[in-house]
Design a protein around this motif. Structure first.
Motif, mmCIF file in Angstrom:
data_model
loop_
_atom_site.group_PDB
_atom_site.id
_atom_site.type_symbol
_atom_site.label_atom_id
_atom_site.label_comp_id
_atom_site.label_asym_id
_atom_site.label_seq_id
_atom_site.Cartn_x
_atom_site.Cartn_y
_atom_site.Cartn_z
ATOM 1 N N MET A 1 0.860 -1.172 0.000
ATOM 2 C CA MET A 1 0.000 0.000 0.000
ATOM 3 C C MET A 1 0.904 1.231 0.000
ATOM 4 N N ASP A 2 0.682 2.118 -0.936
ATOM 5 C CA ASP A 2 1.498 3.336 -0.950
ATOM 6 C C ASP A 2 0.961 4.334 0.084
ATOM 7 N N ARG A 3 1.781 5.300 0.400
ATOM 8 C CA ARG A 3 1.467 6.257 1.465
ATOM 9 C C ARG A 3 0.199 7.063 1.174
ATOM 10 N N ALA A 4 0.008 7.480 -0.071
ATOM 11 C CA ALA A 4 -1.175 8.267 -0.428
ATOM 12 C C ALA A 4 -2.449 7.452 -0.236
ATOM 13 N N HIS A 5 -2.408 6.193 -0.642
ATOM 14 C CA HIS A 5 -3.569 5.320 -0.485
ATOM 15 C C HIS A 5 -3.876 5.108 0.991
ATOM 16 N N GLU A 6 -2.839 4.917 1.783
ATOM 17 C CA GLU A 6 -3.023 4.744 3.224
ATOM 18 C C GLU A 6 -3.625 6.001 3.853
ATOM 19 N N GLU A 7 -3.141 7.161 3.472
ATOM 20 C CA GLU A 7 -3.669 8.413 4.019
ATOM 21 C C GLU A 7 -5.132 8.611 3.646
ATOM 22 N N ASP A 8 -5.508 8.260 2.411
ATOM 23 C CA ASP A 8 -6.916 8.322 2.001
ATOM 24 C C ASP A 8 -7.763 7.383 2.850
ATOM 25 N N ALA A 9 -7.261 6.183 3.076
ATOM 26 C CA ALA A 9 -7.987 5.205 3.888
ATOM 27 C C ALA A 9 -8.151 5.704 5.324
ATOM 28 N N ILE A 10 -7.127 6.334 5.867
ATOM 29 C CA ILE A 10 -7.203 6.863 7.237
ATOM 30 C C ILE A 10 -8.208 8.016 7.302
ATOM 31 N N ARG A 11 -8.259 8.852 6.277
ATOM 32 C CA ARG A 11 -9.278 9.921 6.240
ATOM 33 C C ARG A 11 -10.688 9.325 6.260
#
Length: 70
Positions: A1-11
């Motif tokens: 999982m790339d960082r941007a995808h993870e940040e979207d998921a956390i949002r």
């Protein structure tokens, strides 16, 4: 999982938990619980399930702490 995808998921986790706990916790408390849970996984090399684990950990914290304790 790339960082941007993870940040979207956390949002999305923050949004779901903000809605789920709107009666008992203000949005800042929810964001703080998610941020604390997310930080606890910072040193983990495998990131694929981090959003799911963060949501479970934050939900558990919010369930067990009334608004005035969070």
């Amino acid at each position: 999982m790339d960082r941007a995808h993870e940040e979207d998921a956390i949002r999305r986790v923050v949004e779901r938990l903000t809605n789920a706990f709107s009666a008992s916790h203000d949005p800042a408390e929810v964001e703080a619980a998610v941020a604390k849970a997310h930080a606890s996984f910072d040193d983990r090399p495998v990131r694929e399930f981090v959003p799911v684990l963060v949501e479970r950990k934050a939900r558990s914290f919010l369930d067990s702490h009334p608004a005035d304790e969070a």
